[in-house]
Design a protein around this motif. Structure first.
Motif, PDB file in Angstrom:
ATOM      1  N   LEU A   1      -4.529  13.333  -5.090  1.00  0.00           N
ATOM      2  CA  LEU A   1      -3.328  12.357  -5.036  1.00  0.00           C
ATOM      3  C   LEU A   1      -2.510  12.607  -3.877  1.00  0.00           C
ATOM      4  N   ASN A   2      -2.193  14.064  -3.586  1.00  0.00           N
ATOM      5  CA  ASN A   2      -1.320  14.234  -2.290  1.00  0.00           C
ATOM      6  C   ASN A   2      -1.996  13.428  -0.928  1.00  0.00           C
ATOM      7  N   ASN A   3      -3.353  13.243  -0.853  1.00  0.00           N
ATOM      8  CA  ASN A   3      -3.727  12.693   0.210  1.00  0.00           C
ATOM      9  C   ASN A   3      -3.679  11.311   0.177  1.00  0.00           C
ATOM     10  N   ALA A   4      -3.160  10.600  -1.208  1.00  0.00           N
ATOM     11  CA  ALA A   4      -3.074   9.212  -1.183  1.00  0.00           C
ATOM     12  C   ALA A   4      -1.647   8.876  -1.087  1.00  0.00           C
ATOM     13  N   ARG A   5      -0.671   9.996  -0.843  1.00  0.00           N
ATOM     14  CA  ARG A   5       0.515   9.573  -0.995  1.00  0.00           C
ATOM     15  C   ARG A   5       0.894   8.466   0.303  1.00  0.00           C
ATOM     16  N   ASP A   6       1.925   7.555  -0.319  1.00  0.00           N
ATOM     17  CA  ASP A   6       1.969   6.421   0.755  1.00  0.00           C
ATOM     18  C   ASP A   6       1.044   5.525   0.962  1.00  0.00           C
ATOM     19  N   LYS A   7      -0.066   5.719   0.451  1.00  0.00           N
ATOM     20  CA  LYS A   7      -1.057   4.675   0.399  1.00  0.00           C
ATOM     21  C   LYS A   7      -1.355   3.729  -0.869  1.00  0.00           C
ATOM     22  N   ARG A   8      -1.849   2.659  -0.822  1.00  0.00           N
ATOM     23  CA  ARG A   8      -1.952   1.780  -2.205  1.00  0.00           C
ATOM     24  C   ARG A   8      -3.005   2.280  -2.991  1.00  0.00           C
ATOM     25  N   VAL A   9      -2.786   2.533  -4.177  1.00  0.00           N
ATOM     26  CA  VAL A   9      -3.816   3.107  -5.034  1.00  0.00           C
ATOM     27  C   VAL A   9      -3.707   2.092  -6.237  1.00  0.00           C
ATOM     28  N   VAL A  10      -4.893   2.182  -7.162  1.00  0.00           N
ATOM     29  CA  VAL A  10      -5.077   1.487  -8.272  1.00  0.00           C
ATOM     30  C   VAL A  10      -4.777   2.579  -9.443  1.00  0.00           C
ATOM     31  N   VAL A  11      -3.949   2.191 -10.491  1.00  0.00           N
ATOM     32  CA  VAL A  11      -3.743   3.064 -11.399  1.00  0.00           C
ATOM     33  C   VAL A  11      -4.113   2.403 -12.729  1.00  0.00           C
ATOM     34  N   GLU A  12      -5.193   2.915 -13.587  1.00  0.00           N
ATOM     35  CA  GLU A  12      -5.576   2.144 -14.630  1.00  0.00           C
ATOM     36  C   GLU A  12      -5.127   3.066 -16.071  1.00  0.00           C
ATOM     37  N   LEU A  13      -4.570   2.077 -17.010  1.00  0.00           N
ATOM     38  CA  LEU A  13      -4.025   2.922 -18.315  1.00  0.00           C
ATOM     39  C   LEU A  13      -5.069   2.832 -19.357  1.00  0.00           C
ATOM     40  N   LYS A  14      -4.588   3.757 -20.369  1.00  0.00           N
ATOM     41  CA  LYS A  14      -5.750   3.702 -21.656  1.00  0.00           C
ATOM     42  C   LYS A  14      -5.511   2.473 -22.241  1.00  0.00           C
ATOM     43  N   ASN A  15      -4.215   1.572 -22.019  1.00  0.00           N
ATOM     44  CA  ASN A  15      -4.152   0.083 -22.995  1.00  0.00           C
ATOM     45  C   ASN A  15      -4.772  -0.857 -21.669  1.00  0.00           C
ATOM     46  N   ASN A  16      -5.588  -0.278 -20.769  1.00  0.00           N
ATOM     47  CA  ASN A  16      -6.374  -1.266 -19.995  1.00  0.00           C
ATOM     48  C   ASN A  16      -5.418  -1.922 -18.824  1.00  0.00           C
ATOM     49  N   ARG A  17      -4.321  -1.830 -18.973  1.00  0.00           N
ATOM     50  CA  ARG A  17      -3.390  -2.231 -17.893  1.00  0.00           C
ATOM     51  C   ARG A  17      -3.757  -1.785 -16.650  1.00  0.00           C
ATOM     52  N   ILE A  18      -3.721  -2.592 -15.594  1.00  0.00           N
ATOM     53  CA  ILE A  18      -3.948  -1.956 -14.109  1.00  0.00           C
ATOM     54  C   ILE A  18      -2.732  -2.347 -13.132  1.00  0.00           C
ATOM     55  N   TYR A  19      -2.225  -1.233 -12.634  1.00  0.00           N
ATOM     56  CA  TYR A  19      -1.202  -1.290 -11.629  1.00  0.00           C
ATOM     57  C   TYR A  19      -1.656  -0.810 -10.142  1.00  0.00           C
ATOM     58  N   VAL A  20      -1.210  -1.746  -9.332  1.00  0.00           N
ATOM     59  CA  VAL A  20      -1.591  -1.494  -7.728  1.00  0.00           C
ATOM     60  C   VAL A  20      -0.345  -1.273  -7.053  1.00  0.00           C
TER      61      VAL A  20
END
Lengths: 75, 75, 75, 75, 75, 75, 75
Positions: free
Chosen positions: E11-30
């Motif tokens: 996660l530290n390596n991904a700081r300030d980069k765009r990531v995809v976060v998927e939730l248990k309720n199937n929502r996806i945030y980018v």
């Protein structure tokens, strides 16, 4: 004045006696209570899985993870 | 100024009195509150499982795991 | 500069006032907030269970386990 | 080199501003963020429950238990 | 021998980069990963909610509670 | 008087023996118990996934996260 | 006598090898195990999401939150 009793005392009194353990997934196990810990992990001996009041499976020794348990009572 | 009361004080006041315990799976148990702990694990004596306001089963002593409980109130 | 307020301060301000407590199972309880702790376990007095905005049951004192609660607000 | 920021810093920056709080049960609350703690328990002022983008209920002060929250964002 | 890496290093390596976060309720945030903590609470900037691969909502800054997250990966 | 036994002792006795592990999602794994810890994380060797009493998949070594487990018993 | 092995030792042995990670929501990820921690948070490289035994998505690096995982096994 006596120390007020704690819930795990009731389990301790049931040690080596037959108890009914009901799980969150509605499974019911009946067996002799051999041990338990503060997480309410439980070990039964001569355990049976019951469905609709009938023995469905004989399981011998069974370890039940505490966080799946709803209630424990003497048979 | 008196110390503000804490939730477990209310359970302590109910000790040896009949209480209703409702679970997340909608089961309802009524019995005499014998003991509880900080996890809200609870032991009832002369416990009954109630369904639709009727006694469904008599259970004697019953240990209820705290994390399955939603509410506890005097009968 | 004043210390920033914390969520439990809001509950403290509601002590002895009527609050609405909503649970994960969609039950709603209304009563006078008597006590709470850091787990958000809560005790209400003169509590009522509400369904569709109507009083369904009068419950007197009620202990509500914190991990079943979604929101608490003044009535 | 500056200390890397932490998630609660973002909540601190939103203090006294209007935020949207979405819960696991799909309820949405909008209000002024008054306080939060490490469990992400949150207190909103002038809070409204939103359904389909419309205000369903005005709630005034509301305490939201952290473990029911999925996301928090500025309005 | 080098210290074996830990999951939060990724996660530290991904700081300030765009990531995809998927939730248990199937929502996806980018969005751009601004911060995270040991609970995997996460803050994204320029965040969007995605549904079926399309942008459904633009959200700006968003705080996501860690216990609702299933996976995080670079966009 | 001997120390009363604890639930993890039963798992220790089952080390290197074949056990049945049932999960909350109703999956069943059978294999040789190689290790476990206080979270009841478990590693099986020569593991098989069983469905309706039949072997569905052979998995070799398998790590099972403790919080998904309901019961463990000797085969 | 050798120290009995622990479940995380099995994950350590799988480091830099391809593993299958199955989640509570039935998603399956296959990739090279780069790191893990005591919460069983896991990072995979060259990860793919599998559906019905077919590759559905290629994901590169992926962080998987431990509490969503049911099992981990070598491919």
């Amino acid at each position: 004045m006596a120390e007020p009793s704690r819930p795990l005392d009731a389990l301790n009194n049931a040690r080596d006696k037959r108890v009914v353990v009901e799980l969150k997934n509605n499974r019911i196990y009946v067996g002799k209570l051999k041990s338990f810990d503060i997480h309410v992990n439980v070990v039964l001996e001569d355990a049976e899985e019951h469905v609709d009041g009938e023995v469905k499976r004989k399981l011998g020794v069974i370890f039940i993870r505490g966080d799946t348990i709803t209630i424990i009572s003497p048979e």
